[in-house]
Design a protein around this motif. Structure first.
Motif, mmCIF file in Angstrom:
data_model
loop_
_atom_site.group_PDB
_atom_site.id
_atom_site.type_symbol
_atom_site.label_atom_id
_atom_site.label_comp_id
_atom_site.label_asym_id
_atom_site.label_seq_id
_atom_site.Cartn_x
_atom_site.Cartn_y
_atom_site.Cartn_z
ATOM 1 N N LEU A 7 6.786 -1.893 -5.595
ATOM 2 C CA LEU A 7 5.365 -1.568 -5.592
ATOM 3 C C LEU A 7 4.516 -2.823 -5.438
ATOM 4 N N PHE A 8 3.450 -2.672 -4.699
ATOM 5 C CA PHE A 8 2.491 -3.754 -4.572
ATOM 6 C C PHE A 8 1.693 -3.857 -5.870
ATOM 7 N N ASP A 9 1.627 -5.052 -6.440
ATOM 8 C CA ASP A 9 0.908 -5.277 -7.693
ATOM 9 C C ASP A 9 -0.586 -5.362 -7.404
ATOM 10 N N SER A 10 -1.294 -4.289 -7.739
ATOM 11 C CA SER A 10 -2.721 -4.212 -7.442
ATOM 12 C C SER A 10 -3.597 -4.500 -8.650
ATOM 13 N N ASN A 11 -2.997 -4.885 -9.754
ATOM 14 C CA ASN A 11 -3.780 -5.176 -10.965
ATOM 15 C C ASN A 11 -4.784 -6.284 -10.706
ATOM 16 N N ASN A 12 -5.989 -6.080 -11.204
ATOM 17 C CA ASN A 12 -7.076 -7.061 -11.108
ATOM 18 C C ASN A 12 -7.544 -7.302 -9.672
ATOM 19 N N MET A 13 -7.222 -6.391 -8.780
ATOM 20 C CA MET A 13 -7.699 -6.502 -7.406
ATOM 21 C C MET A 13 -8.836 -5.514 -7.163
ATOM 22 N N SER A 14 -9.747 -5.889 -6.303
ATOM 23 C CA SER A 14 -10.847 -4.998 -5.962
ATOM 24 C C SER A 14 -10.361 -3.878 -5.062
ATOM 25 N N ARG A 15 -11.136 -2.816 -4.991
ATOM 26 C CA ARG A 15 -10.793 -1.706 -4.116
ATOM 27 C C ARG A 15 -10.731 -2.176 -2.665
ATOM 28 N N GLN A 16 -11.656 -3.038 -2.286
ATOM 29 C CA GLN A 16 -11.696 -3.531 -0.912
ATOM 30 C C GLN A 16 -10.431 -4.324 -0.570
ATOM 31 N N ALA A 17 -9.985 -5.156 -1.525
ATOM 32 C CA ALA A 17 -8.795 -5.978 -1.284
ATOM 33 C C ALA A 17 -7.534 -5.109 -1.185
ATOM 34 N N ILE A 18 -7.448 -4.107 -2.052
ATOM 35 C CA ILE A 18 -6.308 -3.197 -1.999
ATOM 36 C C ILE A 18 -6.299 -2.445 -0.676
ATOM 37 N N ARG A 19 -7.457 -1.945 -0.305
ATOM 38 C CA ARG A 19 -7.564 -1.185 0.947
ATOM 39 C C ARG A 19 -7.158 -2.047 2.146
ATOM 40 N N ARG A 20 -7.622 -3.273 2.171
ATOM 41 C CA ARG A 20 -7.308 -4.176 3.280
ATOM 42 C C ARG A 20 -5.811 -4.453 3.349
ATOM 43 N N HIS A 21 -5.206 -4.732 2.202
ATOM 44 C CA HIS A 21 -3.773 -5.066 2.175
ATOM 45 C C HIS A 21 -2.916 -3.876 2.608
ATOM 46 N N ILE A 22 -3.188 -2.707 2.071
ATOM 47 C CA ILE A 22 -2.356 -1.548 2.371
ATOM 48 C C ILE A 22 -2.518 -1.121 3.823
ATOM 49 N N ARG A 23 -3.707 -1.213 4.357
ATOM 50 C CA ARG A 23 -3.888 -0.885 5.777
ATOM 51 C C ARG A 23 -3.070 -1.830 6.661
ATOM 52 N N GLN A 24 -3.023 -3.104 6.279
ATOM 53 C CA GLN A 24 -2.207 -4.059 7.038
ATOM 54 C C GLN A 24 -0.733 -3.699 6.948
ATOM 55 N N GLU A 25 -0.281 -3.344 5.746
ATOM 56 C CA GLU A 25 1.119 -2.957 5.564
ATOM 57 C C GLU A 25 1.455 -1.718 6.388
ATOM 58 N N ARG A 26 0.587 -0.756 6.336
ATOM 59 C CA ARG A 26 0.827 0.497 7.051
ATOM 60 C C ARG A 26 0.874 0.281 8.563
ATOM 61 N N ASN A 27 -0.005 -0.562 9.050
ATOM 62 C CA ASN A 27 -0.053 -0.803 10.489
ATOM 63 C C ASN A 27 1.046 -1.747 10.974
ATOM 64 N N SER A 28 1.771 -2.373 10.046
ATOM 65 C CA SER A 28 2.878 -3.250 10.441
ATOM 66 C C SER A 28 4.170 -2.475 10.687
ATOM 67 N N ILE A 29 4.186 -1.185 10.359
ATOM 68 C CA ILE A 29 5.366 -0.353 10.584
ATOM 69 C C ILE A 29 5.534 -0.129 12.087
ATOM 70 N N THR A 30 6.726 -0.341 12.603
ATOM 71 C CA THR A 30 6.953 -0.198 14.035
ATOM 72 C C THR A 30 6.813 1.265 14.455
#
Length: 232
Positions: free
Chosen positions: A35-58
């Protein structure tokens, strides 16, 4: 052709759904997910990171994962004997729903897509969707049925709403794109009628989401490897 036969013939790599516990697994690979550790992260930062992860899937992986997850979701729809199901069209790396839609059409299950409400900002309408539906592109670049009042289905007349999401946690908390469209839709749901189902990649799960007062947790979330449920 039954949904079960369709899933067997068209989605051969999927693993049948099972179990009625809070978090059940469909495959051994679920134990390997970090799991990605999202503690103490803003909603914007979480959203940005997960979108990048999702779009990195071939593309190949996207297709395989969508086939697997689609089988699990179709099993849920069949179990509920749903007759009217609202879904979404894939955008921005989301799990594809085209196989689900094809299967539901074959079974005569009515399918609906969200349309951005033209007169009530921030809200959605759900319009019937079939092979003859005329499509247009909304302001977000997403295809939706051309507005036709005769094809609108009230939310409380749907059996299932399959919701897109950016991130989720094991408590069923959901984070969308930030527009609040589905939050407002889910606020209309009473006693799980319709049943709101999240549909997401495993990489979209985070350790914990920051929750706002308007956020409504999902009673059921389906991923390629797991089923998160508060309804059994």
């Amino acid at each position: 052709m039954t949904l079960t036969r369709f899933m067997t013939e068209h989605m051969p790599h999927a693993v049948p759904a099972k179990g009625n516990i809070s978090i059940s697994t469909f495959a051994n690979s679920a134990s390997q997910i970090q799991l990605f550790d999202s503690n103490n992260m803003s909603r914007q930062a979480i959203r940005r990171h997960i979108r990048q992860e999702r779009n990195s899937i071939t593309q190949d992986e996207q297709q395989q994962l969508a086939l697997i997850a689609s089988r699990h979701l179709l099993a849920e729809i069949q179990r509920l004997n749903a007759k009217r199901v609202a879904l979404y069209l894939t955008h921005d790396g989301e799990l594809a729903t085209n196989k689900i839609i094809d299967a539901l059409w074959q079974q005569g299950v009515e399918t609906y897509l969200p349309v951005v409400h033209p007169f009530s900002p921030g809200n959605l309408l759900f319009l019937k969707y079939d092979k003859q539906t005329e499509m247009v592109e909304n302001q977000y670049g997403i295809g939706e049925p051309k507005l036709d009042a005769s094809k609108v289905m009230p939310v409380n007349h749907l059996d299932v709403i399959v919701t897109p999401l950016v991130a989720f946690d094991a408590s069923g908390n959901r984070m969308g794109m930030g527009g609040g469209y589905y939050d407002r839709t889910l606020a209309q749901v009473v006693e799980n009628q319709p049943l709101a189902v999240g549909f997401a990649h495993d990489c979209q799960q985070v350790s914990k989401l920051p929750v706002e007062y308007w956020d409504i947790p999902l009673p059921l979330i389906i991923t390629p490897t797991r089923r998160f449920s508060s309804i059994g």
